[in-house]
Design a protein around this motif. Sequence first.
Motif, PDB file in Angstrom:
ATOM      1  N   ASP A   1      46.780  57.945  41.091  1.00  0.00           N
ATOM      2  CA  ASP A   1      47.930  58.168  40.211  1.00  0.00           C
ATOM      3  C   ASP A   1      47.454  58.630  38.842  1.00  0.00           C
ATOM      4  OD1 ASP A   1      49.845  57.179  42.121  1.00  0.00           O
ATOM      5  OD2 ASP A   1      49.196  55.149  41.611  1.00  0.00           O
TER       6      ASP A   1
ATOM      7  N   SER B   1      43.639  53.730  42.535  1.00  0.00           N
ATOM      8  CA  SER B   1      44.181  52.426  42.895  1.00  0.00           C
ATOM      9  C   SER B   1      43.295  51.898  44.012  1.00  0.00           C
ATOM     10  CB  SER B   1      45.629  52.564  43.353  1.00  0.00           C
ATOM     11  OG  SER B   1      46.168  51.305  43.636  1.00  0.00           O
TER      12      SER B   1
ATOM     13  N   LEU C   1      44.406  44.348  43.906  1.00  0.00           N
ATOM     14  CA  LEU C   1      44.402  45.747  43.459  1.00  0.00           C
ATOM     15  C   LEU C   1      43.702  45.892  42.120  1.00  0.00           C
ATOM     16  CD1 LEU C   1      47.922  47.204  44.330  1.00  0.00           C
ATOM     17  CD2 LEU C   1      45.719  47.891  45.250  1.00  0.00           C
TER      18      LEU C   1
ATOM     19  N   GLU D   1      43.422  48.946  39.255  1.00  0.00           N
ATOM     20  CA  GLU D   1      44.002  50.258  38.968  1.00  0.00           C
ATOM     21  C   GLU D   1      43.537  50.853  37.645  1.00  0.00           C
ATOM     22  OE1 GLU D   1      48.204  49.802  41.291  1.00  0.00           O
ATOM     23  OE2 GLU D   1      48.111  48.949  39.279  1.00  0.00           O
TER      24      GLU D   1
END
Length: 155
Positions: free
Chosen positions: A95, A100, A108, A110
């Motif tokens: 993203d 991610s 997670l 990120e």
Amino acid sequence: MSDEFAVETTDAGASKYTPVQTSTMKKGSHILIKGRPCKVDHISTSKPGKHGSAKCHLVAIDIFTGKKMEEISPAHATVHSPEVKRVEYFLSSIDDGFLSLMDDSGDLKEDVRLPENDLGTKIKDMFDNEVPCIVTVLAAMGEECVIDCKAETQK
């Protein structure tokens, strides 16, 4: 009253490096030069002379930028060796230039940027072609960077 609270993560305040005697450094070990984590590429030690102790000449390469750095230190002196962690993550998405990533426990991460070199192109191509990808992240002194990417092999 049941005032419950949860602590997400904490930092124990441990230092990000350990003191090491210069004469014990070997090729492949890590050292801090000018505050940057480096991997020792070459080390040479001079004999003690008329005016002092033996000196170690260390040539090292910055593990994040790839720049060659040098340090000359007395063999008996203390230098700092950074704590370097290498962790593998499963790539779940990309993203806005950030990866991610998911670790083995399902958490997670990120905040790792997609590299802007051939490795970044390889990761993006694998993701676009829906190839399951394992990304290796190197972390030291509060910095992180992706150093490797490989296709996940099914067990």
